[in-house]
Scaffold this active site. Structure first.
Site, mmCIF file in Angstrom:
data_model
loop_
_atom_site.group_PDB
_atom_site.id
_atom_site.type_symbol
_atom_site.label_atom_id
_atom_site.label_comp_id
_atom_site.label_asym_id
_atom_site.label_seq_id
_atom_site.Cartn_x
_atom_site.Cartn_y
_atom_site.Cartn_z
ATOM 1 N N GLU A 113 -4.808 0.867 -4.516
ATOM 2 C CA GLU A 113 -3.950 -0.231 -4.944
ATOM 3 C C GLU A 113 -4.027 -0.351 -6.461
ATOM 4 O O GLU A 113 -4.994 0.126 -7.080
ATOM 5 C CB GLU A 113 -4.377 -1.534 -4.262
ATOM 6 C CG GLU A 113 -3.343 -2.638 -4.324
ATOM 7 C CD GLU A 113 -1.973 -2.180 -3.869
ATOM 8 O OE1 GLU A 113 -1.146 -1.842 -4.757
ATOM 9 O OE2 GLU A 113 -1.715 -2.141 -2.654
ATOM 10 N N CYS B 148 0.854 -1.184 0.000
ATOM 11 C CA CYS B 148 0.000 0.000 0.000
ATOM 12 C C CYS B 148 0.893 1.238 0.000
ATOM 13 O O CYS B 148 1.603 1.497 0.971
ATOM 14 C CB CYS B 148 -0.906 0.002 1.229
ATOM 15 S SG CYS B 148 -2.003 1.444 1.300
#
Length: 252
Positions: free
Chosen positions: A103, A2
């Site tokens: 993402e 992330c």
């Protein structure tokens, strides 16, 4: 891995969700990137406290940060074994508040397609807390930098089609257990699990989020509706598109 997230809800809502004493006026951020100052919630004097830290963990033994990889994610599976994170996992656990993160889905070749960015958030909006570790790095001249990185683990069912890793999102009922300095390694390890599949929704968005200079609400518009964003000013610096590594660091 992330490498970008967001805090867009009002400061009062974040203070209510995490129960800290301070009343910071943290502005909406739609594209938070590594090395920027980020809000952190940690225990202090028997209560929760708000503090800004640099997103990018630096272990205390590092002599020159330029010689150490930028660590923005720490793998839950190996944190207890690695000298860089072992002490922080035992003594310096904290929360990183967020109300969304991003993402990127990769093709079979490992490359990013132009529009493979996804927004993950609660279906009903609202905050969640990433499990995180922090460390204060002291430079040779005595100046201090508080640094932090989020803990990641295997993806849940919602994310597996997009990425194999996911930030560890703690249940609010487990915040105190994670922050408790008396907690044993066995107790904290039990908290490091994928979030429920029903917690998050995935929204395909435009590739505008790839550029850290873009920092506005248009970044979160669903792909079919997303307009071209205007670059945000001031507090951000130029950064590259997130690239995959071993999950411990970033190439920002």
């Amino acid at each position: 891995m992330c490498g970008r997230y967001a805090i867009t809800l009002p400061p009062e809502a974040m203070r209510e969700a995490f129960g800290y004493r301070e009343q910071p006026n943290f502005p909406p951020r739609y594209n938070i990137a590594p090395t920027q100052p980020v809000p952190v919630v940690l225990p202090h004097d028997g209560a929760r406290s708000f503090l800004l830290m640099r997103w990018g963990f630096i272990p205390g033994w590092v002599k020159d940060p330029k010689d150490f990889p930028l660590v923005i994610n720490i793998r839950s599976e190996s944190a207890a074994e690695k000298p860089s994170f072992r002490n922080a996992l035992t003594r310096r656990r904290c929360l990183m508040p967020a109300d969304a993160f991003y993402e990127w889905r990769r093709s079979g070749t490992g490359k990013l397609a132009q529009n493979d960015a996804f927004l993950f958030r609660r279906a009903g909006r609202g905050f969640f807390g990433f499990a995180a570790l922090w460390e204060t790095w002291v430079s040779p001249d005595g100046s201090e930098i508080d640094t932090v990185a989020m803990v990641t683990g295997p993806a849940n069912g919602t994310m597996t089609g997009i990425h194999h890793r996911c930030p560890v999102i703690l249940d609010p009922a487990d915040y105190d257990a994670w922050l408790d300095p008396r907690a044993t390694p066995q107790q904290t390890a039990a908290l490091l699990k994928p979030p429920p599949d029903t917690l998050l929704e995935a929204v395909a968005i435009s590739s505008a989020v790839n550029k850290v200079a873009n920092d506005g609400p248009e970044l979160q518009e669903p792909l079919a509706e997303a307009p071209e964003p205007a670059p945000s000013a001031s507090h951000v610096r130029k950064a590259a598109r997130p690239r995959e590594d071993d999950g411990q660091g970033s190439l920002f």
